[in-house]
Scaffold this active site. Structure first.
Site, PDB file in Angstrom:
ATOM      1  CG  LEU A 234      -2.315  -0.680   1.012  1.00 24.65           C
ATOM      2  CD1 LEU A 234      -3.124  -0.591   2.288  1.00 24.65           C
ATOM      3  CD2 LEU A 234      -3.072  -0.043  -0.146  1.00 24.65           C
TER       4      LEU A 234
ATOM      5  CE1 TYR B 211      -4.726   4.143  -2.462  1.00 30.88           C
ATOM      6  CE2 TYR B 211      -5.924   2.328  -1.465  1.00 30.88           C
ATOM      7  CZ  TYR B 211      -4.896   3.248  -1.430  1.00 30.88           C
ATOM      8  OH  TYR B 211      -4.024   3.264  -0.373  1.00 30.88           O
TER       9      TYR B 211
ATOM     10  CB  ILE C  65      -0.305   2.763  -4.668  1.00 33.65           C
ATOM     11  CG1 ILE C  65      -1.057   2.270  -3.431  1.00 33.65           C
ATOM     12  CG2 ILE C  65       0.003   1.612  -5.578  1.00 33.65           C
ATOM     13  CD1 ILE C  65      -2.393   1.612  -3.757  1.00 33.65           C
ATOM     14  CD  GLU C  66      -2.190   5.778   0.310  1.00 31.80           C
ATOM     15  OE1 GLU C  66      -1.992   6.986   0.151  1.00 31.80           O
ATOM     16  OE2 GLU C  66      -3.329   5.284   0.429  1.00 31.80           O
ATOM     17  CB  SER C  67       4.384   7.634   0.293  1.00 26.80           C
ATOM     18  OG  SER C  67       4.861   6.365   0.748  1.00 26.80           O
TER      19      SER C  67
END
Length: 564
Positions: A142, A250, A145-147
């Protein structure tokens, strides 16, 4: 006519009987979307990311990754590979998922390679937090894709850190956020909070695709989409068109991240190799300390401290408020314990914060500084140039100009690693003025001086008489013809006279000092502080506290204080 109508109705009924609504299983494998919104992590500047201190010093990256030939993969191969991944969370294939996979494996190959390098350090931290909560380990992707595995990442909406927490959500998970500390950037604390939050979301929906979607847009938006969709069946793909545009991509992006980080080698993406292992340990710090103090004493680059401790936003550990964990290379933890006093004392004045500050008066602003003048003192320091440092960064660190450093060291605009520079700094020191004695003290001093002079005069007369008598003795001795005896007696008298004069002078000075040191009392006026009284009487707060047996700084109007 009736027969024809009956035939049409029968045919229509037969057709309807053969048709059935598409199942959720069919929908998630055939869904398409022409308005795909890619996450902000795709906007990461890969060239800037390569300048990361950790990537440069701990990994060996292939800087030609973007120029390698592309590998085309059929849909059947994508489906097979996704189905073979050992995951608890379902990883279906469709055209939306395919677009994200191709973004990672074709257009953003350099980003994948950099993230593979960062994952050597971060993935074990993510896995430990997820394992502790009993969650699927594939959730460790996760933050990809977040940071893009950047702990300092901040989105346009204000989400921060590896797991991109918004401020209210982070505080609801007991993460500390202030001007000095932001635990959203702390890999360990934020991973623990993210695992707890994901577990809460899964307990709400009992479905990982919905829990992941809710992590992105919040449970409120997911619940709204579920209500609009109706029915009892809960699935991300069933409510896909009812979700916000970013959230629609997402879950497909999460699937693609798992694919890219697993099958990167099949797409000519070079694996990141570790140059050397990074083994860390932590120590609790209960004193306020700056990264530069640790860096100078333990010879650890400040950049390494920042990589290992990104939660400290100003390079300061505020351990004086509560203990904080400091992450260091394991070999340096024992060094810190043994050198803590030296670290805290190193350039302590430079990083000290005032606990009490007296406001300036009009007299100070006019230059009538009653506490005394200031003098400027020179302090010489020596700095060994480290990797990545420039003349400008060194000048900024010591608060001097680059021109000053160049002039002192007779060097140009460039400095070399390992070069030792002489840094000349200046600081101001107050010099108290000598206060004129009061009339009472002046009178007493004059009186004492007069008495002393009288004593000296009287002693002088007596000494003169003694000298005269000794002179007569000398004449008598000379008349008797003993010249040697006469010389010895004369020398003895001269020595005695000199000693008596010295003793008289010392006695006078002692009497004057005694009168001068006599204590004087002052009465505290309304609004006065120990600092103001000390300044007015040419003494210090510490001396006033000692003379009057005062602890602290509380004094009352009308109170009498002894002033030396």
């Amino acid at each position: 006519m009736k027969k024809t109508l009956s035939t049409l109705i029968l045919a229509a009924a037969t057709a309807l009987a053969g048709w059935s609504a598409p199942s959720i299983l069919t929908l998630k494998n055939t869904i398409t979307d022409d308005a795909i919104v890619y996450p902000e992590s795709f906007e990461t500047d890969t060239h800037k990311m390569m300048q990361n201190w950790y990537l440069q010093n701990y990994t060996d990256l292939d800087h030609e990754a973007d120029s390698r030939p592309l590998v085309n993969v059929s849909d059947e191969v994508y489906i097979q590979r996704l189905s073979q991944m050992p995951t608890t969370i379902e990883m279906p294939f469709n055209q939306v998922v395919k677009s994200y996979i191709e973004m990672y494996t074709q257009r953003k190959r350099g980003l994948v390679e950099n993230m593979l390098g960062m994952s050597l350090y971060y993935m074990p931290i993510f896995e430990q937090a997820l394992e502790k909560e009993g969650l699927p380990l594939e959730l460790k992707y996760l933050p990809v894709i977040e940071s893009a595995l950047n702990p300092d990442a901040v989105s346009r909406a204000g989400a921060t850190g590896l797991w991109q927490f918004m401020l209210p959500t982070a505080r609801g998970l007991s993460l500390e956020i202030n001007s000095i500390v932001d635990e959203r950037r702390d890999p360990v604390r934020s991973s623990e909070a993210a695992a707890k939050y994901l577990k809460q979301l899964y307990n709400i929906y009992n479905d990982w695709s919905l829990a992941i979607a809710a992590y992105n847009c919040g449970p409120g938006n997911v619940n709204k989409a579920l209500r609009r969709a109706g029915g009892d069946q809960k699935d991300f793909w069933a409510i896909y068109p009812l979700l916000p545009a970013e959230t629609r991509g997402y879950v497909p992006c999460f699937i693609a991240a798992n694919y890219a980080m697993t099958y990167y080698a099949e797409h000519n993406i070079s694996p990141a190799l570790a140059k050397r292992p990074i083994i860390t340990d932590s120590i609790h710090v209960d004193k306020r300390v700056h990264f530069n103090q640790i860096s100078d004493v333990l010879n650890i680059p400040v950049e390494e401290l920042r990589v290992l401790n990104p939660q400290f936003r100003q390079d300061v550990i505020p351990g004086d408020s509560r203990p904080y964990a400091l992450v260091l290379p394991s070999r340096q933890v024992y060094c810190y314990i043994m050198s803590e006093d030296s670290i805290l004392a190193h350039n302590a004045n430079l990083y000290a914060r005032r606990t009490v500050a007296e406001p300036a008066t009009l007299a100070d602003l006019r230059g009538e500084n009653i506490s005394g003048d200031y003098i400027t003192k020179e302090q010489v320091k020596y700095h060994k140039v480290r990797k990545g440092e420039t003349l400008a960064s060194i000048a900024k660190r010591y608060g001097v100009s680059t021109k000053s450093i160049k002039s002192t060291n007779r060097c140009g605009n460039k400095v070399k690693r390992g070069q030792t520079l002489k840094i000349v700094t200046y600081y101001r020191v107050p010099v108290p003025k000598k206060e004129e004695p009061s009339k009472e003290l002046a009178g007493n001093a004059a009186e004492g001086s007069g008495n002393s002079q009288e004593g000296m005069t009287q002693e002088g007369v007596e000494l003169a008489e003694a000298a005269e008598g000794s002179g007569q003795s000398q004449v008598g001795l000379a008349q008797n013809g003993d010249e040697t005896a006469t010389a010895e007696v004369a020398q003895e008298v001269k020595t005695e006279t000199k000693q008596s004069t010295t003793q008289a002078r010392r006695a006078t000075q002692k009497a004057q000092t005694k009168k001068k040191d006599r204590a004087v009392h002052v009465t505290v006026k309304k609004g006065e502080t120990l600092t103001k009284i000390a300044k007015r009487n040419g003494t210090t707060v510490a001396q006033l506290q000692k003379l009057n047996n005062i602890k602290g700084s509380n004094i009352q109007p009308g109170q009498k204080l002894r002033v030396k």
